[in-house]
Design a protein around this motif. Structure first.
Motif, PDB file in Angstrom:
ATOM      1  N   LYS A 161      25.689   8.974 -17.667  1.00 17.00           N
ATOM      2  CA  LYS A 161      24.325   8.615 -18.065  1.00 17.00           C
ATOM      3  C   LYS A 161      23.544   9.787 -18.648  1.00 17.00           C
ATOM      4  CE  LYS A 161      23.438   4.520 -15.329  1.00 17.00           C
ATOM      5  NZ  LYS A 161      23.105   4.079 -14.004  1.00 17.00           N
ATOM      6  N   LYS A 183      14.351  -6.052 -10.477  1.00 18.87           N
ATOM      7  CA  LYS A 183      14.458  -5.070 -11.559  1.00 18.87           C
ATOM      8  C   LYS A 183      13.754  -5.577 -12.807  1.00 18.87           C
ATOM      9  CE  LYS A 183      18.567  -2.345 -10.640  1.00 18.87           C
ATOM     10  NZ  LYS A 183      19.954  -2.114 -10.998  1.00 18.87           N
ATOM     11  N   ARG A 237      10.141  -5.094 -12.535  1.00 16.01           N
ATOM     12  CA  ARG A 237       9.778  -3.662 -12.662  1.00 16.01           C
ATOM     13  C   ARG A 237      10.020  -3.150 -14.078  1.00 16.01           C
ATOM     14  NH1 ARG A 237      12.840  -0.492  -8.172  1.00 16.01           N
ATOM     15  NH2 ARG A 237      14.226  -0.624  -9.937  1.00 16.01           N
ATOM     16  N   LEU A 238      10.365  -4.056 -14.974  1.00 17.91           N
ATOM     17  CA  LEU A 238      10.700  -3.746 -16.379  1.00 17.91           C
ATOM     18  C   LEU A 238      11.893  -2.800 -16.479  1.00 17.91           C
ATOM     19  CD1 LEU A 238       7.169  -3.324 -17.993  1.00 17.91           C
ATOM     20  CD2 LEU A 238       8.562  -5.383 -17.839  1.00 17.91           C
ATOM     21  N   ASP A 239      12.756  -2.845 -15.451  1.00 18.83           N
ATOM     22  CA  ASP A 239      13.983  -2.050 -15.488  1.00 18.83           C
ATOM     23  C   ASP A 239      15.092  -2.982 -15.963  1.00 18.83           C
ATOM     24  OD1 ASP A 239      16.251  -0.626 -15.026  1.00 18.83           O
ATOM     25  OD2 ASP A 239      16.011  -0.472 -12.851  1.00 18.83           O
ATOM     26  N   TRP A 240      15.377  -2.926 -17.259  1.00 19.98           N
ATOM     27  CA  TRP A 240      16.310  -3.900 -17.825  1.00 19.98           C
ATOM     28  C   TRP A 240      17.767  -3.483 -17.643  1.00 19.98           C
ATOM     29  CZ3 TRP A 240      13.192  -7.723 -18.598  1.00 19.98           C
ATOM     30  CH2 TRP A 240      11.894  -7.483 -19.044  1.00 19.98           C
ATOM     31  N   GLY A 241      17.975  -2.316 -17.120  1.00 16.23           N
ATOM     32  CA  GLY A 241      19.347  -1.874 -16.854  1.00 16.23           C
ATOM     33  C   GLY A 241      19.978  -1.142 -18.021  1.00 16.23           C
ATOM     34  N   TYR A 242      21.160  -0.617 -17.755  1.00 13.89           N
ATOM     35  CA  TYR A 242      21.919   0.147 -18.747  1.00 13.89           C
ATOM     36  C   TYR A 242      23.103  -0.667 -19.237  1.00 13.89           C
ATOM     37  CZ  TYR A 242      19.603   4.636 -18.135  1.00 13.89           C
ATOM     38  OH  TYR A 242      18.697   5.657 -18.142  1.00 13.89           O
ATOM     39  N   PRO A 276      19.903   2.405 -22.198  1.00 19.31           N
ATOM     40  CA  PRO A 276      19.079   1.277 -21.742  1.00 19.31           C
ATOM     41  C   PRO A 276      19.255   0.067 -22.665  1.00 19.31           C
ATOM     42  CG  PRO A 276      17.819   3.296 -21.677  1.00 19.31           C
ATOM     43  CD  PRO A 276      19.132   3.633 -22.325  1.00 19.31           C
ATOM     44  N   SER A 336      17.263  -2.246 -23.414  1.00 19.49           N
ATOM     45  CA  SER A 336      16.127  -2.499 -24.315  1.00 19.49           C
ATOM     46  C   SER A 336      16.263  -1.663 -25.594  1.00 19.49           C
ATOM     47  CB  SER A 336      14.817  -2.187 -23.608  1.00 19.49           C
ATOM     48  OG  SER A 336      14.898  -0.927 -23.018  1.00 19.49           O
ATOM     49  N   TRP A 393      20.430  -9.770 -20.931  1.00 16.82           N
ATOM     50  CA  TRP A 393      19.175  -9.501 -21.632  1.00 16.82           C
ATOM     51  C   TRP A 393      19.051 -10.385 -22.874  1.00 16.82           C
ATOM     52  CZ3 TRP A 393      14.715  -6.526 -21.647  1.00 16.82           C
ATOM     53  CH2 TRP A 393      14.099  -6.332 -22.875  1.00 16.82           C
TER      54      TRP A 393
END
Lengths: 538, 325
Positions: free
Chosen positions: A188, B75, B78-83, B90, B92, B294
């Protein structure tokens, strides 16, 4: 009178001026040619585009991903069309008493940020990969690494490891200690610094949406200034059109396009046979668990017909012993299974099958029906629609085996093969030109539990012992004999049936002044792609 | 009293849409999980590398593929859309890098096909039974039957390969060292073939719909009145008649727009044009779960949003709907 005029002209100062001018004009094109000798850019096109970011932890774990990384990161040794050549190590030797390789490193090498490269970086790389595995390199083969001097390093092996030079020396990208020493999660960690290597090209950009990459020449490269200033990878829907219209300089091509491209002045190169299409068999279940039944399948399949009908004749039948005929360890006496319907019937009858009223074999009133999964994988990470499934179905049905053919998307087929939820599946893989260590990952159930390309076959102990022992045999002749025997046993047991090697070709525009080539044994552990960085170094 | 009723209706609509949105969030979580196979297998299957059982377990652990719905929802809020598993980037970022190209290609295709289909439909219906109508209707019927894949390949072979007028792939010349205005021209040049392919696919439907609707409208008494009043023909056509054609066309436009995310996948594949369709396609190939989730989520929410907006647009175009509400 005439004579006098000639003399006059000869003596005339104008003549000397003319000669001087002529010479000057002759010199100018030469000097400008010398300046132009360096090519501004080379464009390589492929149909997938994205293969991940080009560093060891972020590139896709497939050949094209490795190649994109290899421009930026150098290894200790490298390969060209003839075999191993020096890279970051200028020479190396195996110390059999201490079971260690000693590498003398190049001096005066700098990282892309100007920091000097030393033996500390090599030692750090090995220690870092032990903590954060780089799956291309079997780190468990290394016991210890010692820095002997600024430019000398000793790598002690955990056990004798014949494939060390290929799998470690020629594959392990060396990373800079001063950048990675504080990085905890290398996957990452996103910073321009993680693309600093010692390779001939600096990574400049990866456009994920478009699938394009940009590299720029690293003029301080220790093996010489790269021939081309900018190296660009682009994604294209049709590589052949891109090459023809001048939008690409190097592409992989379908073999049937070769002739037309050559007529247009393109240079076509063909790889050795290192990628095979293979019939995976679930040898854990009836009737596939019987060696005789698998042999009957091998006799029922007409390899040449598959090549002729599904691939317009562009390919060659695969050796039933797994090792490619172009490999130096290929055993020419490997048993083969020429197409023989009569033999199939004989074997099936000996196994208790009888021909039923429908023309198909039966046993205890139950028809002999097998399920065949087909998908469209082919060399160099591509996918082309072929008709292998249909043709194989026809061949098996012709000898009395009823086939239920299911065409599936690749990942779904792979998922089912991996979980043993299949009977037979047409799949394929490369690596057959690399070190014979590949046999372990294609046969040994312990080494390849999660592989969809491996037969994962443990029923023949002798085969397993040989596959494991040959990797530890440092004497080349003895090792070769073991690999020979492996091929004979494999072909007899035939836990998965090698089908054919499709012709694998690339075409390039020779006017750019770069002569691309396929690497002997494939790049690193056997990547069959004609994008060797040495093609851009004089 | 009436206002209260309208408010109640609106509240009802809003509640329905909220419920649908929650359902969509669940669908976006669960549906991609039904895909057979998984990321580690898909990614390493065609690889030169063979994973040991330990390495495989470590990778699975790292990618945390077994995330529960609660964690997913938390998630999301929390606007954590992930990787992305494949890019370690990300999700997004990947989405918003691809979106402008989808908007450019499909946005232009929708708007142009809407405009051209509408005008051609109105004009043809007005000149009924003329040679133009017969020719256009026949031609459009034929085009309607040709799939994008065929048009795309034919255009590619003729205009990119044989004539060499347009580029065969990409959205622009990669890393070209050119000025901004040259780049704009370059983008337009690359856009032409994919856009024309889509226009050929979209215009016939819009045209036939507009023409049929217009044919019905021009028979209505209010058009006869307008003619009797001596209004100029263009005004009758557009201000009086064609306004009524907009309603079915808008519905079609809206529904098409809702499928924008993946609508151009075939064309994107033929011309290697970037876009969200390709992003989703690649993600499915390697089972990149966060990206699939997503894109599924955004596209399904987009469908909802478009249907909701259509409700409002209808009221604006056709006041009768508002009054009925």
């Amino acid at each position: 009178m005439n004579h006098m005029r000639k003399e006059y002209i000869f003596r005339s100062k104008w003549l000397w001026i003319l000669i001087a001018l002529g010479n000057f004009l002759l010199i100018i094109p030469w000097s400008s040619h010398a300046q132009e000798k360096r090519v501004h850019e080379i464009i390589i096109a492929d149909s997938k585009g994205d293969w991940g970011y080009p560093n060891p932890f972020r590139h896709y774990p497939r050949g094209p991903g490795y190649v994109r990384m290899s421009w930026v990161f150098d290894t200790l040794v490298w390969k060209d069309q003839d075999g191993f050549i020096p890279a970051l190590a200028r020479k190396w030797a195996y110390d059999s008493q201490n079971q260690a390789f000693v590498f003398d490193l190049q001096e005066g090498v700098t990282w892309h940020d100007g920091t000097p490269f030393t033996a500390e970086d090599v030692a750090f790389t090995i220690q870092y990969y032990m903590k954060h595995p780089y799956q291309w390199v079997p780190m468990d083969a290394i016991a210890d690494v010692n820095v002997i001097g600024s430019y000398r390093v000793k790598i002690t092996l955990a056990r004798p490891f014949a494939a060390f030079l290929t799998y470690v020396g020629g594959t392990m990208p060396i990373i800079p200690k001063h950048i990675w020493e504080n990085v905890e999660d290398p996957k990452k960690y996103d910073d321009p610094k993680v693309y600093i290597g010692t390779g001939p090209y600096r990574f400049m950009d990866f456009d994920k949406a478009k699938g394009n990459y940009l590299y720029e020449a690293f003029d301080q490269y220790y093996q010489g200034v790269p021939k081309v200033e900018r190296l660009i990878y682009v994604k294209t829907g049709n590589p052949m059109i891109s090459l023809n219209t001048g939008k690409a300089d190097l592409v992989n091509i379908e073999p049937e396009m070769a002739e037309g491209l050559e007529r247009k002045g393109m240079k076509v190169i063909k790889d050795a046979r290192g990628w095979n299409k293979k019939l995976m068999i679930n040898h854990r279940i009836e009737p596939f668990c019987h060696k005789e039944f698998r042999q009957a399948l091998a006799y029922a399949i007409d390899q040449q017909e598959l090549i002729d009908k599904a691939h317009l004749g562009f390919g060659s039948p695969a050796s039933h012993g797994l090792v490619s005929p172009d490999h130096e360890y290929y055993n020419p006496n490997t048993p083969t299974y020429p197409h023989d319907p009569e033999k199939v019937r004989e074997i099936l009858q000996s196994m208790g099958y009888v021909s039923g009223p429908s023309g198909y074999f039966e046993k205890n009133g139950k028809p002999l029906q097998v399920e065949l999964l087909a998908s469209n994988i082919t060399a160099a990470g591509s996918s082309v629609p072929d008709r292998d499934g249909e043709i194989m179905k026809k061949q098996l049905q012709a000898v009395g085996i009823q086939v239920d053919l299911i065409n599936m998307e690749q990942a779904t087929t792979d998922g089912r093969v991996k979980k043993w939820e299949f009977q037979m599946a047409i799949s394929g893989h490369g690596g057959l030109l690399g070190d014979a260590m590949v046999l372990g990952s294609l046969i040994d159930p312990d080494a390849s539990a999660g592989s969809v390309n491996s037969a994962r076959y443990g029923a023949n102990q002798r085969l397993l012992d040989l596959v494991r022992a040959q990797v530890r045999e440092m004497d080349e002749e003895k090792r070769k004999a073991m690999v020979y025997e492996c091929q004979e046993i494999y072909a007899d047991e035939i836990p998965a049936i090698p089908l054919y090697y499709p012709d694998s070709m690339s075409a390039y525009n020779p006017q750019k002044g770069v002569n691309w080539f396929y690497t002997k044994g494939g790049l690193a552990i056997g990547v069959p792609i004609a994008q060797n960085k040495m093609a851009l170094i004089d | 009293m009436k206002r209260k009723k309208i408010f109640k209706t609106q509240l009802g609509i809003a509640a329905t849409f909220c419920l649908a949105a929650i359902l969509m969030i669940y669908v976006s979580y669960a549906l991609p999980r039904f895909l057979p196979g998984d990321f580690v297998t898909a990614m390493y299957a065609g690889s030169e590398v063979t994973l040991s059982p330990e390495q495989e377990a470590d990778l699975r652990n790292y990618f945390n593929e077994n995330q529960g719905f609660g964690e997913y929802l938390f998630k999301l809020l929390r606007l954590d859309w992930g990787y992305s598993y494949a890019f370690f980037t990300p999700v997004s970022v990947l989405f918003f890098e691809a979106l402008p190209w989808t908007l450019l290609l499909l946005g232009s295709a929708y708007l142009l096909s809407f405009g051209i289909g509408f005008i051609l439909g109105v004009e043809t219906a007005w000149r009924r039974k003329g040679p133009w109508e017969k020719g256009l209707v026949g031609g459009m019927m034929v085009l309607e039957g040709i799939p994008e894949m065929i048009t795309g390949v034919v255009l590619l072979l003729v205009f990119a390969f044989h004539l060499g007028w347009f580029p065969a792939a990409g959205a622009d010349t990669a890393y070209a060292e050119i000025y901004f205005w040259e780049w704009i021209l370059d983008v337009g040049h690359h856009l032409t073939l994919p856009l024309v392919t889509l226009l050929i696919a979209y215009i016939p439907g819009n045209f036939l719909l507009a023409r049929n609707s217009m044919s019905m409208v021009i028979k209505a008494p209010f058009i006869i009145t307008a003619r009797a009043k001596g209004l100029p023909p263009r005004r009758i056509r557009y201000a009086h008649a064609a306004r009524n054609v907009l309603l079915p066309l808008m519905t079609r436009f809206g529904l098409r727009f809702a499928f924008m995310v993946t609508g151009a996948l075939i064309v994107e594949r033929i011309y290697a044009y970037p876009g969200v369709g390709t992003l989703l396609f690649n993600a499915i190939q390697v089972r990149d779960l966060p990206v699939i989730q997503w894109v599924v989520l955004v596209s399904s929410l987009m469908v909802l949003l478009i249907i909701l907006s259509l409700e409002w647009v209808y009221r604006f175009i056709d006041p009768r709907i508002g009054q009925a509400g």
